[in-house]
Design an enzyme around this catalytic site. Sequence first.
Site, PDB file in Angstrom:
ATOM      1  N   GLY A 412       0.832  -0.774  -0.004  1.00 23.04           N
ATOM      2  CA  GLY A 412      -0.473   0.141  -0.085  1.00 23.04           C
ATOM      3  C   GLY A 412       1.282   1.387   0.074  1.00 23.04           C
ATOM      4  O   GLY A 412       2.195   1.349  -0.542  1.00 23.04           O
ATOM      5  N   SER A 413       0.072   2.643   0.108  1.00 24.03           N
ATOM      6  CA  SER A 413       0.823   3.369   0.702  1.00 24.03           C
ATOM      7  C   SER A 413       2.397   3.887   1.325  1.00 24.03           C
ATOM      8  O   SER A 413       3.137   4.898   1.094  1.00 24.03           O
ATOM      9  CB  SER A 413      -0.034   4.446   1.583  1.00 24.03           C
ATOM     10  OG  SER A 413      -1.052   4.649   0.971  1.00 24.03           O
ATOM     11  N   THR A 414       2.950   2.808   1.679  1.00 23.48           N
ATOM     12  CA  THR A 414       4.045   2.462   2.499  1.00 23.48           C
ATOM     13  C   THR A 414       5.286   2.678   1.456  1.00 23.48           C
ATOM     14  O   THR A 414       6.583   3.068   1.552  1.00 23.48           O
ATOM     15  CB  THR A 414       4.143   1.243   3.412  1.00 23.48           C
ATOM     16  OG1 THR A 414       3.921   0.365   2.764  1.00 23.48           O
ATOM     17  CG2 THR A 414       3.697   1.861   4.974  1.00 23.48           C
ATOM     18  N   PHE A 415       4.624   1.736   0.291  1.00 22.06           N
ATOM     19  CA  PHE A 415       5.614   1.806  -1.508  1.00 22.06           C
ATOM     20  C   PHE A 415       6.100   3.526  -1.316  1.00 22.06           C
ATOM     21  O   PHE A 415       6.705   3.940  -2.149  1.00 22.06           O
ATOM     22  CB  PHE A 415       4.658   1.166  -1.779  1.00 22.06           C
ATOM     23  CG  PHE A 415       5.766   0.601  -3.127  1.00 22.06           C
ATOM     24  CD1 PHE A 415       6.612   0.232  -3.000  1.00 22.06           C
ATOM     25  CD2 PHE A 415       5.237   1.254  -4.731  1.00 22.06           C
ATOM     26  CE1 PHE A 415       7.664  -0.517  -4.034  1.00 22.06           C
ATOM     27  CE2 PHE A 415       6.250   0.705  -5.038  1.00 22.06           C
ATOM     28  CZ  PHE A 415       7.122  -0.117  -5.185  1.00 22.06           C
ATOM     29  N   LYS A 416       4.983   4.559  -1.191  1.00 20.93           N
ATOM     30  CA  LYS A 416       4.866   6.050  -2.488  1.00 20.93           C
ATOM     31  C   LYS A 416       6.104   6.091  -1.504  1.00 20.93           C
ATOM     32  O   LYS A 416       6.972   7.166  -2.841  1.00 20.93           O
ATOM     33  CB  LYS A 416       4.282   6.841  -1.670  1.00 20.93           C
ATOM     34  CG  LYS A 416       2.509   6.336  -2.340  1.00 20.93           C
ATOM     35  CD  LYS A 416       1.341   6.885  -1.135  1.00 20.93           C
ATOM     36  CE  LYS A 416      -0.095   6.588  -1.509  1.00 20.93           C
ATOM     37  NZ  LYS A 416      -1.061   6.829  -1.407  1.00 20.93           N
TER      38      LYS A 416
END
Length: 672
Positions: A412-416
């Site tokens: 999820g957004s931890t990849f941003k």
Amino acid sequence: MFRRYTVLAVLLFSSLLLLSGCGGNQPTAQDRFKSFTKAWQKQDFSTMYQFLSSKSQKSVSKSAFVDRYERIYSGIEAGKLNVTIRKSDDKEKKSVPFTATLETVAGPVRFSQKASMTQESRNDKENWYLNWTPSLILPGMTGDDKVRVHTSPAKRGEIADRNGRPLAMNGNAARIDIVPGQLPTGADREKTLNQLSKLLGVPREQIDSALKQSWVKADSLVPVRTVNASDLDLIKKATQLPGIYKTNTASRIYPDKQASAHLTGYVGKITAELLKAHPNEGYSENSYIGRTGLELLFEKQLRQQDGAEIVLTDAAGNEKATIASKEAKDGQNIQLTIDKDVQDSLYSQLQKESGTATAINPKTGDILGLVSAPSYDPNDFVLGISPDAYNKLQKDPKKPLLNRFTAASAPGSTFKPFTAAVALSHQAIDPNQSVAISGSRWQKDKSWGDYYVTRLDHDPNVNLREALFRSDNIYFAQTALKIGAKNFAADSKKYGFGESLPIPYAFRKSTLSGDGKLASETLLANSGYGQGEVSVNPLHMSLIYSAFVNNGSLIKPRLLMSDEAPQMWKKNVMSPDTAKLIHNDLIQVIDNPAGTARDAKINGLPLAGKTGTPEFKQKQGENGRENGWFVAYNTDDPKLLITMIVENTQDRGGSHAVTPKVKAVFQKYFNK
């Protein structure tokens, strides 16, 4: 004249018959001994007996021969046998010199002998047979000799945390025994055994079977079950029953129990399959072997080598000679970088959840914690888990036997932050430029059909910092398209995607997609914010975040304590300026009032990090399962970086079910 030729022909034919009877088709003494050796190597004493001469067979019956040598070879744990036949100086070729090496519990036994062979006719067929002497298969042994094995046990290596606190150690367990002669009679006996069966979780049939063993006498100690020595209440209740006693017995102990179960794993009694998979390595049917986790991974280092001595005695029991001896050798102790306090703190936050957490020191690479929940007690497996208890673990829908910290899933957004770093490396975005985004959903053009990228925050103008602390999916979907599929896929390899992590533990490889490519625009856009087919294991995610405090390089993880200086695994994957910029932006995720991790803020302990809530659903627009992610590290002299995942947070605010848990670990670690 005719008669003379006839006589000559008959004589010639007779000579040919005689030659053929003594010719090359008949086995030689050496050929026969080779056949005997094949049976010897298989420890097939029944077949070996068939090769004995008639005189030898008269001196010992087949049943006595087979019984004696099977017992001797079993007692010395005879294993692989190599036999080399030497060149004979026997002109009559009635003896076969050979050299043999036999693997035993006390090490290899090497000896040289001469096998005496004799020709006999059996069933109208001439062949060679062996004149038997016991020294042929064990040096110095005669017909009346006995063989004794003296053992000296060694200790398995222990596993400790960075401060020397044990995670796997040698200790004692409590064995519950029955003394049959002290059991009550009649109905009281039945009542006692039924109570014991219920207390220990051992089927009554199993207890009855143990009591019926041929060796059991009235005063025998008959083992029923081994239990944890710390389970004082159970031991007291069991030993209060008439005829029931406790015996201390050596056992592997896991003092951290469920908190470190998936990390340490456990040892168990070797199975027939494992014994076959480890031939000639000194294991026996009574050996214990690492079955899972570090116990399996470091089996060769941890495993002890018990000492043994094989002694030959005469019929009266007087020692004649030592055939082989091997000194006891303790296993090697292993010290991990794990901090038991961190391990326990992580587990205490997850023990009622399904999830996982990793903790590292981002400056040294030391792995401080690896936790999977729910868990199990590894002591139960060492002591002998009951079938009912094991089935319960297997059928538990939360899967307590599953090691989650080695797995990989959508981040999820931890990849941003990763997407941002790649974009900045390719100058695909200007971090200070505001991007106009209208509404809560977006698609590049009509070619996407019914598919849209959605976001929760509706801020109409977003730059990189705002996109990170607000976690704007649309901004990062657009950013991924600006990077391009080729650059995105190529740069992922620079960060270790598709590679095994450089530590001695099997983690699932992180991947950008199933085939490593991004074949469609929608897949590329989804990958930009950690959805699509992106799959990352939590330790790898921690290593990616370590680049933000290491001037753009990923630290090399360490699981074993070492005097060596910390090393980088992936050097200069981003520039120091990019690392610093993203680091400062990640501080806002927690410090900014609009940050998605604002509830993780700790007074006096500045943190940086990123939340994520990957979604798992069949169709866009439908409700589905969600996992909550949170990656965070302290910013002043970084010492602790945590990646935590909690499953099924769809009704609990997604990542907001995780942030308080990570916050609590930081508070305990830094005493805040």
